[in-house]
Enzyme design. Structure first.
Site, PDB file in Angstrom:
ATOM      1  N   GLY A 259       0.798  -1.227   0.000  1.00 31.23           N
ATOM      2  CA  GLY A 259       0.000   0.000   0.000  1.00 31.23           C
ATOM      3  C   GLY A 259       0.824   1.267   0.000  1.00 31.23           C
ATOM      4  O   GLY A 259       0.284   2.357   0.213  1.00 31.23           O
ATOM      5  N   CYS A 371     -17.208   2.973 -25.151  1.00 30.92           N
ATOM      6  CA  CYS A 371     -18.600   3.406 -25.161  1.00 30.92           C
ATOM      7  C   CYS A 371     -19.097   3.593 -23.733  1.00 30.92           C
ATOM      8  O   CYS A 371     -19.928   2.830 -23.246  1.00 30.92           O
ATOM      9  CB  CYS A 371     -19.436   2.378 -25.883  1.00 30.92           C
ATOM     10  SG  CYS A 371     -18.785   2.039 -27.511  1.00 30.92           S
ATOM     11  N   GLU A 372     -18.575   4.605 -23.083  1.00 33.87           N
ATOM     12  CA  GLU A 372     -18.839   4.808 -21.653  1.00 33.87           C
ATOM     13  C   GLU A 372     -18.432   6.261 -21.377  1.00 33.87           C
ATOM     14  O   GLU A 372     -17.297   6.642 -21.673  1.00 33.87           O
ATOM     15  CB  GLU A 372     -17.910   3.840 -20.922  1.00 33.87           C
ATOM     16  CG  GLU A 372     -18.177   3.429 -19.511  1.00 33.87           C
ATOM     17  CD  GLU A 372     -19.424   2.604 -19.307  1.00 33.87           C
ATOM     18  OE1 GLU A 372     -20.209   3.052 -18.466  1.00 33.87           O
ATOM     19  OE2 GLU A 372     -19.613   1.562 -19.951  1.00 33.87           O
ATOM     20  N   TYR A 401      -1.088  -1.907 -12.002  1.00 30.95           N
ATOM     21  CA  TYR A 401      -2.555  -1.882 -12.081  1.00 30.95           C
ATOM     22  C   TYR A 401      -3.050  -1.279 -13.395  1.00 30.95           C
ATOM     23  O   TYR A 401      -4.115  -0.668 -13.438  1.00 30.95           O
ATOM     24  CB  TYR A 401      -3.154  -1.150 -10.871  1.00 30.95           C
ATOM     25  CG  TYR A 401      -2.715  -1.749  -9.556  1.00 30.95           C
ATOM     26  CD1 TYR A 401      -3.143  -3.019  -9.182  1.00 30.95           C
ATOM     27  CD2 TYR A 401      -1.833  -1.082  -8.715  1.00 30.95           C
ATOM     28  CE1 TYR A 401      -2.714  -3.590  -7.999  1.00 30.95           C
ATOM     29  CE2 TYR A 401      -1.393  -1.650  -7.530  1.00 30.95           C
ATOM     30  CZ  TYR A 401      -1.840  -2.904  -7.174  1.00 30.95           C
ATOM     31  OH  TYR A 401      -1.418  -3.478  -5.999  1.00 30.95           O
TER      32      TYR A 401
HETATM   33  C1  LIG Z   1      -2.686  -5.246  -3.092  1.00 32.56           C
HETATM   34  C2  LIG Z   1      -1.899  -5.832  -2.013  1.00 32.56           C
HETATM   35  C3  LIG Z   1      -0.552  -5.467  -1.863  1.00 32.56           C
HETATM   36  C4  LIG Z   1       0.119  -4.423  -2.712  1.00 32.56           C
HETATM   37  O1  LIG Z   1      -0.502  -3.185  -2.642  1.00 32.56           O
HETATM   38  P1  LIG Z   1       0.230  -1.914  -3.297  1.00 32.56           P
HETATM   39  O2  LIG Z   1      -0.718  -0.802  -3.057  1.00 32.56           O
HETATM   40  O3  LIG Z   1       0.384  -2.215  -4.758  1.00 32.56           O
HETATM   41  O4  LIG Z   1       1.529  -1.765  -2.636  1.00 32.56           O
HETATM   42  C5  LIG Z   1       0.176  -6.093  -0.874  1.00 32.56           C
HETATM   43  N1  LIG Z   1      -0.388  -7.020  -0.065  1.00 32.56           N
HETATM   44  C6  LIG Z   1      -1.681  -7.390  -0.196  1.00 32.56           C
HETATM   45  C7  LIG Z   1      -2.231  -8.414   0.705  1.00 32.56           C
HETATM   46  C8  LIG Z   1      -2.483  -6.806  -1.163  1.00 32.56           C
HETATM   47  O5  LIG Z   1      -3.759  -7.151  -1.257  1.00 32.56           O
END
Ligand SMILES: *Cc1c(COP(=O)(O)O)cnc(C)c1O
Length: 444
Positions: A259, A371-372, A401
């Protein structure tokens, strides 16, 4: 190819702060990434196309390894996975976090050691569990009570499978409601506050086929501050102390998930891995000392922060429309190659490449071809006032992503992915063609 100092050819060089470090200016408004001009990539591979700078991916892996010398760094495969990516991550000494049999098989068949893979997922299918056990993954992260008996039964007599329990520590963090996973009331993990986590831990400890190595949490995505992580560490260590008091078991691992936020536009904050490492280490030492626990081995799982800033998406402008007082610049891709603006309202900073414009900037909305009405690439961005069909637009921070979330919407076909490194470009993932769509459709 002449590479000139950025300040000479790109007067707004600071606008390139979110681009890969290898980004270099070329005469006439050109830009090179990994030593390869973007116009050359567009001509050779067509558009839309994703460009991934191998050196940037590797540098980011190394920065994590350097920041966390005593911890495990697992790359979150869902951000982007290909066989080359698997090799880079392995060579740079990272582990892997996978969340499906598909990701797992791709990684292992590309040579990734299964014991350095952790399997996640809020709803693991029998195939996921089967692949994990057959390939011998290092850890399975338990995410629901029903999974415990199911996994234990699948392990059978083949010896204990190492598992962790995913805990929801009750921490609010993350860039958008849909990516906050640290609080109750969302589908991931087992809550600390209502006792579900403690209950699951007790059940796992009662299964001889499962060996509980530690706890896991992932509090959200696009987090740019260390505080939610240190707050989560305190709660997780608190739970580890309760596990010791209740069961006499000292858990040896703590996985704090990923994250880690990145900047999508110049000036936005990002989470510095070194700062995070310092904060996590300090908090872990303090919390464990207070609880009289030996500090567990730490793991982190960055996805976006490894792959995101290493990628650039290239589009060709198809038309420019003036309507309702707005300027819409439509490109040859959109929500099928990047659903993130539609999903989370993410803002990007596209820029014209391959041509130097002297026209005054104009507030424009870059849209896709789907188409959105919500098919937006970048809303309200300053782009040259003379943008025209055929121009090339580059969107930085497209390494995570994007391809992994791409779809077959409108049968446009998912773009190819080209790796650049030391002046050469090579195709890693080819473009999805009409033949691919036709071949999958076996009815008639
Ligand atoms: C999505 C996810 C990550 C990676 O998240 P990032 O935002 O890309 O760093 C790590 N661990 C788990 C369990 C996740 O679901």
């Amino acid at each position: 190819m002449t590479i000139t100092a950025l300040s000479e050819v790109a007067p707004d060089a600071e606008g390139l702060s979110v681009w890969p470090a290898s980004t270099a200016g070329l005469p006439h408004g050109g830009l090179a990434v990994g030593g390869v001009p973007l116009t050359e990539i567009a001509d050779r591979f067509g558009t839309p196309v994703y460009v991934l700078d191998e050196g940037e991916v590797r540098a980011r892996c190394r920065a994590y390894r350097a920041a966390f010398p005593d911890a495990d760094v697992l790359y979150a495969a869902k951000a982007f996975l290909s066989r080359a990516m698997v090799r880079w991550v392995r060579e740079e000494g990272l582990g892997l976090d996978a969340c499906s049999a598909g990701e797992l098989e791709l990684a292992v068949t590309a040579g990734f050691p299964a014991d350095r893979v952790t399997l996640h997922g809020n709803a693991k299918s029998p195939q996921d569990i089967g692949a994990a056990l057959r390939l011998g993954v290092g850890r399975v992260v338990i995410d629901s009570p029903s999974e415990i008996a199911r996994l234990a039964a699948a392990v059978g007599t083949r010896g204990a499978q190492k598992v962790m329990v995913r805990v929801v520590p009750g921490i609010m963090a993350g860039g958008h409601e849909k990516i906050r996973t640290g609080t109750e009331g969302q589908k991931f993990g087992l809550a600390l506050t209502d006792g579900s986590a403690q209950h699951a831990i007790a059940r796992v400890l009662g299964q001889p086929q499962l060996e509980l190595t530690g706890l896991h949490c992932h509090i959200g995505s696009q987090i740019t501050d260390v505080k939610p992580y240190t707050a989560a560490v305190r709660r997780m260590v608190g739970l580890m102390a309760r596990v010791r008091d209740t069961h006499g078991v000292v858990l040896s691992e703590l996985d704090m998930g990923g994250g880690h936020g990145v900047a999508y536009r110049p000036g936005e904050p990002a989470l510095d891995p070194a700062a995070l490492a310092r904060a996590l280490r300090a908090e872990l030492a303090a919390s464990c000392a207070a609880a009289k626990l030996p500090p567990p081995r730490l793991a982190v799982e960055p996805g976006r922060a490894v792959a995101g800033p290493a990628g650039v998406a290239l589009y060709r402008v198809l038309c420019v429309k003036h309507t309702g007082g707005r300027v819409f610049v439509a490109v040859d891709g959109g929500m099928s190659d990047n659903p993130r603006p539609a999903l989370y309202g993410v803002r990007y900073a596209p820029r014209l490449v391959g041509r130097r414009s002297t026209a005054a900037p104009r507030t424009s909305t870059v849209v896709g071809r789907h188409c959105e009405a919500g098919d937006i690439v970048a809303d309200g961005v300053e782009l040259p006032g003379d943008l025209r069909p055929g121009d090339l637009l580059a969107v930085p921070v497209a390494g995570a992503y994007h391809l992994s979330m791409a779809s077959g919407y409108n049968m446009v076909g998912r773009p190819p992915l080209v790796a650049v490194h030391d002046g050469t470009a090579r195709l890693l993932v080819r473009r999805e063609t009409l033949a691919d769509f036709r071949n999958r459709d076996i009815g008639g």
